[in-house]
Design a protein around this motif. Structure first.
Motif, short mmCIF file in Angstrom:
data_model
loop_
_atom_site.label_atom_id
_atom_site.label_comp_id
_atom_site.label_asym_id
_atom_site.label_seq_id
_atom_site.Cartn_x
_atom_site.Cartn_y
_atom_site.Cartn_z
N GLU A 19 4.10 -5.97 -5.00
CA GLU A 19 4.53 -6.47 -3.68
C GLU A 19 4.62 -5.30 -2.70
N PRO A 20 4.47 -5.61 -1.39
CA PRO A 20 4.55 -4.54 -0.39
C PRO A 20 5.87 -3.77 -0.52
N LEU A 39 -5.68 -1.41 -7.33
CA LEU A 39 -4.62 -1.04 -6.40
C LEU A 39 -5.22 -0.28 -5.21
N ARG A 42 -6.41 -2.66 -2.72
CA ARG A 42 -5.31 -3.28 -1.96
C ARG A 42 -4.76 -2.29 -0.91
N VAL A 43 -4.66 -1.03 -1.31
CA VAL A 43 -4.14 -0.01 -0.38
C VAL A 43 -5.10 0.13 0.80
N LEU A 47 -2.08 -2.49 1.96
CA LEU A 47 -0.85 -2.61 1.15
C LEU A 47 -0.08 -1.28 1.18
N ASP A 48 1.25 -1.41 1.36
CA ASP A 48 2.10 -0.22 1.43
C ASP A 48 2.84 -0.07 0.08
N VAL A 49 2.46 0.94 -0.70
CA VAL A 49 3.14 1.23 -1.96
C VAL A 49 3.26 2.75 -2.10
#
Ligand code: 5RP
Length: 236
Positions: A19-20, A39, A42-43, A47-49
């Protein structure tokens, strides 16, 4: 379906848990590699991880995908670690360290609220031990440490041989932490908790590849779909 396809399927299930804003531990090995790749996509899409890699190899992969990285010094608590395994039993006890990253993998998993394992069905076993159990030891005095390891094996009611892990060129394999790995070829481990406790009490042993009571969810990819294995760690 190839084994790479199966690993990808398991990684695709795990990516759904992200999840973000999450702080993630990134595992090591060919299955975890799929997760890191997904991942990265997604980034790239926004996406912020923030992630902690469990090995230099994973750090290099994550950097190449521009995945934001941190360290456990800066971020000591993580939400989720996704990693592979060499063996998984029905209680989600694991053997890890085939890739030599067991120490950082265990530190990162223990720093995480959840550890999720992704694997293809070949990793699922009734009893741990067919895969040689990696034990990370400091280089100083490792022959004496081996003698102590031998008595631990006997005390835990197991039998087998051990071998210093070698790198491709025939020289001793050195972990990211500058240590050696001794692989214990036991065939089966009936008393995993006892063996782990005994081994970890030996001076010179840094960590074992037994991950006991750490993983709470596993996605096991089979040609018929991805199976979910789960244990409730809140009652441990
Ligand atoms: C590395 C590990 C790996 O997770 C384990 O060896 C599984 O690797 P793969 O996904 O390549 O089969 O513990 O230290």
């Amino acid at each position: 379906m190839s084994s790479e396809d199966l690993k990808r399927q398991a990684a695709l299930k795990a990516i759904e848990l992200v999840e973000p804003g999450m702080r993630l531990g990134l595992g090591t090995g060919s299955t975890a590699r799929h997760f890191v790749e997904l991942l990265g996509d997604r980034v790239k899409a926004g996406l912020d991880v923030l992630c902690v890699p469990t090995s230099n190899a994973t750090r290099i992969q994550a950097e190449s995908l521009a995945i934001p990285l941190t360290t456990l010094e800066e971020t000591p608590e993580l939400d989720l670690t996704v990693d592979g395994a060499d063996e998984i039993d029905e209680d989600l006890r694991l053997i890890k360290g085939g890739g030599g990253a067991l120490l950082r993998e265990k530190i990162v998993a223990m720093a995480s609220d959840r550890m999720v394992v992704i694997a293809d069905a070949s990793k699922q076993v009734a009893t741990l031990g067919a895969f040689p159990l990696p034990v990370e030891v400091v280089r100083f005095g490792f022959r004496s440490t081996e003698a102590w390891i031998e008595s631990c094996i006997e005390e835990a009611g197991a039998r087998g041989s051990m071998a210093l892990r070698l790198a491709a060129g025939g020289e001793p394999f050195i972990t990211d932490n500058g240590n050696y790995i001794i692989d214990l070829k036991l065939g089966r481990i009936n008393e995993a908790e006892l063996l782990d406790e005994l081994l970890r009490s030996v001076p010179g042993v840094v960590e074992t590849g037994l991950f006991l009571g750490i993983c709470d969810l596993a996605y096991i990819a089979t040609p018929d779909g991805v199976r979910t294995l789960q244990v409730d760690r809140s009652v441990d």
